[in-house]
Design an enzyme around this catalytic site. Sequence first.
Site, mmCIF file in Angstrom:
data_model
loop_
_atom_site.group_PDB
_atom_site.id
_atom_site.type_symbol
_atom_site.label_atom_id
_atom_site.label_comp_id
_atom_site.label_asym_id
_atom_site.label_seq_id
_atom_site.Cartn_x
_atom_site.Cartn_y
_atom_site.Cartn_z
ATOM 1 N N CYS A 12 0.877 -1.182 0.000
ATOM 2 C CA CYS A 12 0.000 0.000 0.000
ATOM 3 C C CYS A 12 0.909 1.225 0.000
ATOM 4 O O CYS A 12 2.035 1.163 -0.491
ATOM 5 C CB CYS A 12 -0.986 -0.040 1.168
ATOM 6 S SG CYS A 12 -0.250 -0.082 2.813
HETATM 7 C C1 RB5 Z 1 -3.942 5.294 1.160
HETATM 8 O O1 RB5 Z 1 -5.214 4.761 1.319
HETATM 9 C C2 RB5 Z 1 -3.027 4.853 2.288
HETATM 10 O O2 RB5 Z 1 -3.599 5.145 3.525
HETATM 11 C C3 RB5 Z 1 -2.746 3.356 2.210
HETATM 12 O O3 RB5 Z 1 -2.224 3.045 0.960
HETATM 13 C C4 RB5 Z 1 -1.754 2.822 3.214
HETATM 14 O O4 RB5 Z 1 -0.584 3.599 3.251
HETATM 15 C C5 RB5 Z 1 -2.265 2.547 4.558
HETATM 16 O O5 RB5 Z 1 -1.561 2.091 5.460
#
Ligand code: RB5
Length: 157
Positions: free
Chosen positions: A69
């Site tokens: 993420c």
């Molecule tokens: C974006 O939604 C961001 O919050 C996600 O990609 C991640 O970094 C969460 O931990």
Amino acid sequence: MTTPSKLLIDADDAAYDLKDIVVEHLRSKGVDVVDLRLMENEETTYPGVAYNLAQKISAGEAERGILICGTGLGMAMMANKVQGVFAGTCHDTYSAERLKKSNDANVLTFGARVIGSELAKKIVDAWLDSEFAGGGSAPKVELMRELEKEAFENQKS
Ligand code: RB5
């Protein structure tokens, strides 16, 4: 490289590009990668993506999984809510190696907003090249599993 029989991978919208690079890298090394692409089929965000992959790991569909993420943090937090899943976030190769050798983690997470693709590939390789070392780490990992079992049993009662 220790080639797992099957590896699951998924990402949220912050990390699609990096995930595609990692998938290509793994396939070029002969790893059987299943790209779950949950967000292409379901309206969800990183908790849903992590939960989906973690449930499959917990059910024995694959030995290992990778979640990407923005930071890797939310993915690890959510994946660790599923019984049998031990996830850690790594942004350096030493931690990635220890994540398997010392902690026996079955899920690796990292952030596309934190590291570039070359380092990401090296981190993935360091983790996949490593196996749980046992020895002094064995009773600690065993304790994690016992306490996890206790925590889930307490939730049910
Ligand atoms: C974006 O939604 C961001 O919050 C996600 O990609 C991640 O970094 C969460 O931990």
